[in-house]
Design a protein around this motif. Structure first.
Motif, mmCIF file in Angstrom:
data_model
loop_
_atom_site.group_PDB
_atom_site.id
_atom_site.type_symbol
_atom_site.label_atom_id
_atom_site.label_comp_id
_atom_site.label_asym_id
_atom_site.label_seq_id
_atom_site.Cartn_x
_atom_site.Cartn_y
_atom_site.Cartn_z
ATOM 1 N N GLN A 45 -15.300 -37.753 -6.129
ATOM 2 C CA GLN A 45 -14.343 -38.543 -5.346
ATOM 3 C C GLN A 45 -13.810 -39.730 -6.143
ATOM 4 O O GLN A 45 -12.607 -40.052 -6.117
ATOM 5 N N ASP A 46 -14.727 -40.423 -6.850
ATOM 6 C CA ASP A 46 -14.305 -41.582 -7.654
ATOM 7 C C ASP A 46 -13.323 -41.163 -8.742
ATOM 8 O O ASP A 46 -12.310 -41.843 -8.984
ATOM 9 N N ILE A 47 -13.625 -40.060 -9.394
ATOM 10 C CA ILE A 47 -12.724 -39.593 -10.458
ATOM 11 C C ILE A 47 -11.368 -39.214 -9.888
ATOM 12 O O ILE A 47 -10.307 -39.514 -10.479
ATOM 13 N N LEU A 48 -11.399 -38.572 -8.718
ATOM 14 C CA LEU A 48 -10.132 -38.214 -8.078
ATOM 15 C C LEU A 48 -9.320 -39.471 -7.734
ATOM 16 O O LEU A 48 -8.096 -39.521 -7.959
ATOM 17 N N GLU A 49 -9.998 -40.483 -7.208
ATOM 18 C CA GLU A 49 -9.298 -41.719 -6.849
ATOM 19 C C GLU A 49 -8.761 -42.436 -8.097
ATOM 20 O O GLU A 49 -7.630 -42.933 -8.100
ATOM 21 N N LEU A 50 -9.558 -42.481 -9.154
ATOM 22 C CA LEU A 50 -9.092 -43.098 -10.399
ATOM 23 C C LEU A 50 -7.878 -42.359 -10.948
ATOM 24 O O LEU A 50 -6.934 -42.968 -11.476
ATOM 25 N N ASN A 51 -7.922 -41.048 -10.834
ATOM 26 C CA ASN A 51 -6.802 -40.238 -11.313
ATOM 27 C C ASN A 51 -5.528 -40.556 -10.522
ATOM 28 O O ASN A 51 -4.423 -40.678 -11.090
ATOM 29 N N LEU A 52 -5.679 -40.728 -9.193
ATOM 30 C CA LEU A 52 -4.534 -41.070 -8.359
ATOM 31 C C LEU A 52 -3.983 -42.446 -8.721
ATOM 32 O O LEU A 52 -2.749 -42.663 -8.759
ATOM 33 N N VAL A 53 -4.882 -43.387 -9.001
ATOM 34 C CA VAL A 53 -4.442 -44.731 -9.390
ATOM 35 C C VAL A 53 -3.680 -44.684 -10.704
ATOM 36 O O VAL A 53 -2.614 -45.323 -10.859
ATOM 37 N N ALA A 89 -10.220 -52.364 -9.981
ATOM 38 C CA ALA A 89 -9.675 -53.430 -10.836
ATOM 39 C C ALA A 89 -8.783 -52.792 -11.885
ATOM 40 O O ALA A 89 -9.145 -51.753 -12.454
ATOM 41 N N ILE A 90 -7.629 -53.407 -12.126
ATOM 42 C CA ILE A 90 -6.678 -52.848 -13.089
ATOM 43 C C ILE A 90 -6.454 -53.865 -14.194
ATOM 44 O O ILE A 90 -6.227 -55.049 -13.926
ATOM 45 N N ARG A 91 -6.491 -53.378 -15.423
ATOM 46 C CA ARG A 91 -6.145 -54.208 -16.593
ATOM 47 C C ARG A 91 -5.211 -53.396 -17.476
ATOM 48 O O ARG A 91 -5.496 -52.231 -17.791
ATOM 49 N N ILE A 92 -4.096 -54.065 -17.858
ATOM 50 C CA ILE A 92 -3.108 -53.388 -18.699
ATOM 51 C C ILE A 92 -2.892 -54.235 -19.945
ATOM 52 O O ILE A 92 -2.671 -55.448 -19.865
ATOM 53 N N LEU A 135 -9.158 -44.541 -18.572
ATOM 54 C CA LEU A 135 -8.290 -45.070 -19.629
ATOM 55 C C LEU A 135 -7.154 -44.105 -19.896
ATOM 56 O O LEU A 135 -7.336 -42.880 -19.892
ATOM 57 N N LYS A 136 -5.939 -44.726 -20.169
ATOM 58 C CA LYS A 136 -4.808 -43.899 -20.588
ATOM 59 C C LYS A 136 -3.778 -44.782 -21.296
ATOM 60 O O LYS A 136 -3.538 -45.910 -20.893
ATOM 61 N N ALA A 137 -3.205 -44.230 -22.333
ATOM 62 C CA ALA A 137 -2.131 -44.925 -23.062
ATOM 63 C C ALA A 137 -0.796 -44.452 -22.511
ATOM 64 O O ALA A 137 -0.546 -43.251 -22.392
ATOM 65 N N MET A 138 0.086 -45.408 -22.124
ATOM 66 C CA MET A 138 1.392 -45.093 -21.532
ATOM 67 C C MET A 138 2.512 -45.686 -22.385
ATOM 68 O O MET A 138 2.367 -46.775 -22.949
ATOM 69 N N ASN A 139 3.644 -44.988 -22.416
ATOM 70 C CA ASN A 139 4.811 -45.458 -23.177
ATOM 71 C C ASN A 139 6.008 -45.596 -22.242
ATOM 72 O O ASN A 139 6.135 -44.861 -21.266
ATOM 73 N N GLN A 140 6.854 -46.590 -22.583
ATOM 74 C CA GLN A 140 8.148 -46.699 -21.935
ATOM 75 C C GLN A 140 9.229 -46.424 -22.980
ATOM 76 O O GLN A 140 9.014 -46.609 -24.188
ATOM 77 N N MET A 150 -6.269 -49.577 -18.074
ATOM 78 C CA MET A 150 -7.695 -49.423 -17.766
ATOM 79 C C MET A 150 -7.890 -49.681 -16.273
ATOM 80 O O MET A 150 -7.518 -50.734 -15.769
ATOM 81 N N VAL A 151 -8.478 -48.693 -15.586
ATOM 82 C CA VAL A 151 -8.789 -48.826 -14.159
ATOM 83 C C VAL A 151 -10.312 -48.781 -14.013
ATOM 84 O O VAL A 151 -10.963 -47.827 -14.465
ATOM 85 N N VAL A 152 -10.859 -49.819 -13.410
ATOM 86 C CA VAL A 152 -12.315 -49.951 -13.248
ATOM 87 C C VAL A 152 -12.641 -49.895 -11.762
ATOM 88 O O VAL A 152 -12.044 -50.616 -10.960
#
Length: 463
Positions: A45-53, A89-92, A135-140, A150-152
């Motif tokens: 469930q946690d992984i699913l929620e993190l994935n949605l975030v 918690a979100i950190r970018i 964790l995921k690297a995103m580009n614009q 980073m989502v904790v």
């Protein structure tokens, strides 16, 4: 010093312990499986929620164009994401610069260095707390430097639930185990009721009640035990009966010569007699003493056989030579009774005790001569059958009925139940023959049809 033998545990305690231990092990495995399943469910469930975030953050970045480091529109949407997800918690980051931070959770930089275009999940523990990290690297399109998202997620809520669930689960399993052990004890006690019933029946069987038998109306598992015990009681009853008859027969057989000795002695003492008359009385007494001595020796011989102390001193024996010697010994008596002795066949030597074999054959020959009518013959035939030597002693005479054949080797048994001596011995000659043959690992049987009686001996072949 205590020499008392330590008794083993009772069946009830053994079975209860076995069932209790088995149940506890099953509950332990079941509890561990349930606990792991619940933890795995929450992790998924946690992984699913993190994935949605992460996907939501990706949509935010795709829907806004950041110019001149103006992140306010993005921050507003990110705040709305946090409102929909608790314990998040979100950190970018962009390079080493933090462009958004919703909490002061400090995560080691080693995780940041592993970010790429795919979502990666980690578990991190700090200050007695556990976290899930995504964790995921995103580009614009207009950004040369990618963003690291980073989502904790704090696992405290789930861990608290798991802790309470574990506590209740083990309490239920412990109480269930205790109930199961108690129920098992009661079931085992009830299941052993047939054994207690058998024990009660056995206690009623004494030396005077050997005719009693255990009821075979028992569970299938106890049928063999009951059957074996009943067979044992049958054998014991037979032995007791034989011993009782044996004692009565000994008393009867010894009473006759002792009565004769007593009577003759009283007559001799009743008046003065000549030396010749005393001599005749002493000779008569001597005959009775001889009969008693022979009977006592025979009984000692049979007692040794019963105690398995009859051990043959084996040597090479020629059966033909032994029978020829016995024929010479009985020749005068046979001629006096007008009985012919015939020896047929020959065999190789056997291993046996010469004196014992001679005694057995002598008893058979004397019986055959005694019961053979005048003008008839006693025939002894020697032959080899497979791995055994066969000795057949046969004579013509009265046919012995089947009811008597099975008892001929019993001690003091006579076909004539009147128990008259008539110079026929004490009735233990055939019992001695059987003991000797069995001591030589052989067997003996008897048949009687149409006036022909045959005693057949089988002995191991020494070749």
């Amino acid at each position: 010093m205590n020499n008392a033998v330590k008794r083993p545990l009772s069946l009830i305690l053994r079975l209860t312990l076995f069932i209790g231990v088995a149940n506890v092990l099953i509950f332990l495995v079941f509890g561990w499986f349930i606990e792991r399943s619940v933890e795995q469910h929450f992790d998924e469930q946690d992984i699913l929620e993190l994935n949605l975030v992460i996907q939501s953050i990706q949509k935010v970045f795709n829907s806004h164009l950041v110019t001149d480091n103006q992140y306010d529109p993005i921050r507003k949407d990110l705040d709305s994401i946090l409102d929909n997800h608790r314990s998040i918690a979100i950190r970018i980051f962009q390079a080493s610069k933090i462009i958004y931070q919703s909490d002061q959770v400090v995560v080691p930089e080693t995780y940041l260095q592993q970010a790429n275009n795919h979502i990666q999940f980690y578990t991190w523990q700090a200050q007695n707390k556990q976290y899930h990290i995504a964790l995921k690297a995103m580009n614009q399109n207009n950004s040369r430097i990618p963003y690291t998202v980073m989502v904790v997620m704090d696992k405290e809520f789930h861990l608290h639930y798991i802790h309470e669930f574990r506590r209740h689960l083990w309490a239920v399993m412990l109480s269930s185990s205790l109930v199961m052990i108690l129920v098992s004890c009661l079931l085992v006690y009830h299941g052993l009721t047939p054994l207690r019933r058998i024990n009660t029946q056995i206690q009623r069987i004494g030396s005077e009640q050997l005719h009693l038998r255990l009821s075979e109306n028992v569970p299938r598992e106890l049928i063999g035990l009951v059957s074996s015990f009943n067979h044992m009681i049958e054998r014991i009853e037979d032995v007791f009966q034989r011993q009782s008859n044996f004692s009565a027969d000994i008393a009867h057989e010894m009473r006759t010569p002792i009565t004769n000795l007593t009577t003759q002695t009283q007559i001799a003492l009743s008046q003065a007699r000549s030396t010749e008359e005393y001599r005749e009385i002493l000779y008569s007494n001597l005959e009775e003493y001889g009969r008693l001595a022979k009977m006592i020796n025979d009984m000692l011989f049979l007692a040794q056989a019963d105690s398995k102390l009859l051990i043959p001193e084996k040597t090479k024996i020629s059966l033909k030579a032994e029978l020829e010697n016995l024929f010479d010994y009985f020749e005068a008596w046979a001629e006096d009774r007008d009985v012919t002795l015939t020896l047929l066949g020959d065999v190789s030597t056997i291993d046996g005790d010469r004196l014992m074999i001679r005694r057995a054959l002598s008893n058979l020959l004397s019986n055959a001569i005694r019961y053979t009518p005048k003008g008839q013959s006693v025939t002894v035939t020697l032959s080899v059958q497979e791995q055994t030597v066969c000795i057949c002693v046969q004579n013509l005479g009265k046919t012995i009925s089947k009811e008597h054949l099975s008892h001929l080797f019993d001690r003091f048994y006579r076909v004539d139940q009147s128990r008259q001596r008539n110079g026929e011995g004490a009735g233990i000659g055939l019992a001695i023959v059987q003991s000797i043959i069995e001591a030589h690992e052989g067997s003996i049987s008897v048949t009687s049809t149409n006036g022909l009686t045959q005693f057949i001996i089988f002995l191991p072949n020494s070749i």
